[in-house]
Design an enzyme around this catalytic site. Structure first.
Site, PDB file in Angstrom:
ATOM      1  N   ASP A  77       0.831  -1.198   0.000  1.00  0.00           N
ATOM      2  CA  ASP A  77       0.000   0.000   0.000  1.00  0.00           C
ATOM      3  C   ASP A  77       0.874   1.259   0.000  1.00  0.00           C
ATOM      4  O   ASP A  77       0.597   2.229  -0.709  1.00  0.00           O
ATOM      5  CB  ASP A  77      -0.917  -0.017   1.223  1.00  0.00           C
ATOM      6  N   GLU A  93      -2.216  -5.328  -3.424  1.00  0.00           N
ATOM      7  CA  GLU A  93      -1.217  -4.609  -2.642  1.00  0.00           C
ATOM      8  C   GLU A  93      -0.130  -5.552  -2.135  1.00  0.00           C
ATOM      9  O   GLU A  93       1.051  -5.191  -2.081  1.00  0.00           O
ATOM     10  CB  GLU A  93      -1.886  -3.895  -1.476  1.00  0.00           C
TER      11      GLU A  93
END
Length: 226
Positions: free
Chosen positions: A45, A122
């Site tokens: 992320d 992610e």
């Protein structure tokens, strides 16, 4: 193929099997939560956010912090990550890692969850970063999220309106013309030309005619300011 030109999917293919398995595993499929995709998603992320933020900062010097933040949030949203995950074929890879029926959360439930697909996307980015480093991974990330970045930018920054307002002060108007198309139907790119007074003032490309017009308007504004 070199790492500098590899796609995110290709980078992911070239990581250790144990790390690859972790990026695709739900916490209910492993003995310890730390062996699932959660930690890698946490890392990915940040890599995703930095890569896209850096691109936006460089490409939009006139955008203020509010505009940049809105574009960034949309471009790296859960929906955008899930779409990239589908494009990479991650649902099939997740299904391959699923345990026998009855062990852990059913794979069909996971694949129906946008949040899960986004987290795995992610995690893939995080695993690629650990193996290939930031620069290589960031390049692949930007390539994978190009559509999301273009869409978010065109919705948040209306270059066409800004260009028309700029030209109107001189009594001029702008017109747009498609000057080229390339790619298969599912991956089409349009080349657009912006003209004023019969002269070309900018050109740009995009996955849709609307995005290409915005790109052409943006380039025209840059040319007018130079």
């Amino acid at each position: 193929m070199t790492q500098t030109t590899a796609s995110l999917a290709e980078l992911f293919e070239d990581i250790p099997e144990e790390l690859r398995r972790q990026a695709l595993s739900h916490s209910s499929w492993v003995e310890s939560r730390t062996e699932s995709y959660g930690r890698l998603a946490f890392l990915g992320d940040s890599v995703l956010g930095l890569a896209v933020a850096t691109r936006l900062f460089s490409e939009h010097p006139d955008a203020d912090i509010g505009e940049l933040t809105k574009i960034l949030n949309q471009a790296v949203s859960g929906r955008a990550c899930a779409e990239v995950a589908r494009g990479m074929g991650l649902p099939d890879l997740i299904a391959e890692e699923a345990p026998d029926e009855g062990e852990g959360l059913p794979v069909v439930t996971l694949l129906a969850s946008e949040r899960t697909l986004a987290s795995v996307c992610e995690a893939v980015i995080g695993s690629c970063y650990l193996v290939h480093g930031y620069e290589t991974t960031a390049g692949a990330v930007i390539a994978s999220f190009t559509d999301a970045i273009e869409q978010a930018t065109s919705e948040r920054l209306d270059f066409k309106s800004e260009l028309q307002e700029r030209l109107a002060r001189d009594g001029a108007t702008v017109s747009y013309e498609v000057v080229g198309e390339a790619g298969p139907p599912h991956d089409r790119r349009f080349e657009m030309r912006a003209s004023a007074g019969g002269d070309e003032i900018g050109s740009g490309s995009g996955r849709s005619k609307k995005a290409a017009e915005q790109a052409a308007a943006r380039r025209a504004l840059e040319n007018l300011k130079s």
